[in-house]
Design an enzyme around this catalytic site. Sequence first.
Site, short mmCIF file in Angstrom:
data_model
loop_
_atom_site.label_atom_id
_atom_site.label_comp_id
_atom_site.label_asym_id
_atom_site.label_seq_id
_atom_site.Cartn_x
_atom_site.Cartn_y
_atom_site.Cartn_z
N LYS A 12 0.84 -1.20 0.00
CA LYS A 12 0.00 0.00 0.00
C LYS A 12 0.87 1.25 0.00
O LYS A 12 0.58 2.22 -0.70
CB LYS A 12 -0.87 0.04 1.26
N ASP A 68 -8.78 1.72 4.73
CA ASP A 68 -9.26 0.36 4.93
C ASP A 68 -9.99 -0.04 3.65
O ASP A 68 -10.76 0.75 3.09
CB ASP A 68 -10.18 0.27 6.14
N TYR A 150 -6.02 -9.71 -3.30
CA TYR A 150 -6.96 -10.35 -4.21
C TYR A 150 -6.73 -9.95 -5.68
O TYR A 150 -7.51 -10.33 -6.54
CB TYR A 150 -8.40 -9.99 -3.80
N HIS A 176 -9.76 1.50 -6.67
CA HIS A 176 -10.43 2.01 -5.47
C HIS A 176 -9.52 2.96 -4.69
O HIS A 176 -9.90 4.05 -4.33
CB HIS A 176 -10.86 0.82 -4.62
N ARG A 177 -8.27 2.49 -4.44
CA ARG A 177 -7.37 3.33 -3.64
C ARG A 177 -6.95 4.55 -4.43
O ARG A 177 -6.85 5.65 -3.88
CB ARG A 177 -6.14 2.50 -3.19
P1 IMP Z 1 -6.82 -3.72 4.57
O1 IMP Z 1 -7.27 -2.45 3.99
O2 IMP Z 1 -5.33 -3.74 4.78
O3 IMP Z 1 -7.58 -4.13 5.81
O4 IMP Z 1 -7.06 -4.81 3.45
C1 IMP Z 1 -8.07 -5.78 3.51
C2 IMP Z 1 -7.74 -6.95 2.61
O5 IMP Z 1 -7.93 -6.57 1.26
C3 IMP Z 1 -6.33 -7.50 2.71
O6 IMP Z 1 -6.39 -8.90 2.60
C4 IMP Z 1 -5.62 -6.93 1.51
O7 IMP Z 1 -4.63 -7.82 1.04
C5 IMP Z 1 -6.76 -6.79 0.52
N1 IMP Z 1 -6.53 -5.63 -0.33
C6 IMP Z 1 -6.44 -4.33 0.05
N2 IMP Z 1 -6.20 -3.55 -1.02
C7 IMP Z 1 -6.13 -4.38 -2.09
C8 IMP Z 1 -5.87 -4.17 -3.47
O8 IMP Z 1 -5.63 -3.04 -3.95
N3 IMP Z 1 -5.88 -5.26 -4.24
C9 IMP Z 1 -6.11 -6.52 -3.76
N4 IMP Z 1 -6.33 -6.78 -2.49
C10 IMP Z 1 -6.34 -5.71 -1.65
#
Ligand code: IMP
Length: 196
Positions: A12, A68, A150, A176-177
């Site tokens: 990230k 998140d 994912y 999304h991000r």
């Molecule tokens: P968190 O925002 O770190 O809690 O992410 C939640 C889950 O979504 C984690 O398993 C991350 O690996 C997955 N994730 C977050 N951002 C992405 C992305 O951009 N692509 C794929 N998986 C993501």
Amino acid sequence: MKLLFATNNSHKLSEVQQLLGGLYTLVTPADMGLTEDIPETQKTLEGNALQKASHIYGKLNVACFADDTGLEVDALNGAPGVHSARYSGSDKNLAKNVDKLLHELEGHTNRKACFRCVIALVDGEKEVLFEGRVDGEILLERSGTGGFGYDPVFRPDGYECSFAEMSAEEKNSISHRGKAIEKLVAYLREKPLSTL
Ligand code: IMP
């Protein structure tokens, strides 16, 4: 200018740094000597993003932001959603999470899904939220080796390949991000933060 990003996730960090370009240089809690886990125990993405940013602000007394993200799958009634990181268990195993997702979707023809990212900015006076979303579908099997989480099984609408088969620039431009960060950047251009 430096900006504190409340994350321990190096994937990230590099994505968001690339998105911010030269506007800010990101600094993490670890860079400031804080290496503990950041809590995320809320029931919504908004709640978790705020919890992470507020926690780090409370520890370091420096304005910061956190994100998140959840993968929301139609046929699974929005799961794994806020539980995306721990979908297959508390060890946050990315490979097992993807295996479970593919297993749960076996036999489903509706494979529509979206990634939703919420960013919380906290500076002691205000808390501001920014959201980004990308729609797509879950592939039948993994494809590609880039990205993280994912990415190998998510194909964004309008594309023939998964996020894991895109360059970082291409993913960032539609993700999304990326969209949530765009909103954060627009806000920071209007209302710059006092820097570290
Ligand atoms: P968190 O925002 O770190 O809690 O992410 C939640 C889950 O979504 C984690 O398993 C991350 O690996 C997955 N994730 C977050 N951002 C992405 C992305 O951009 N692509 C794929 N998986 C993501």
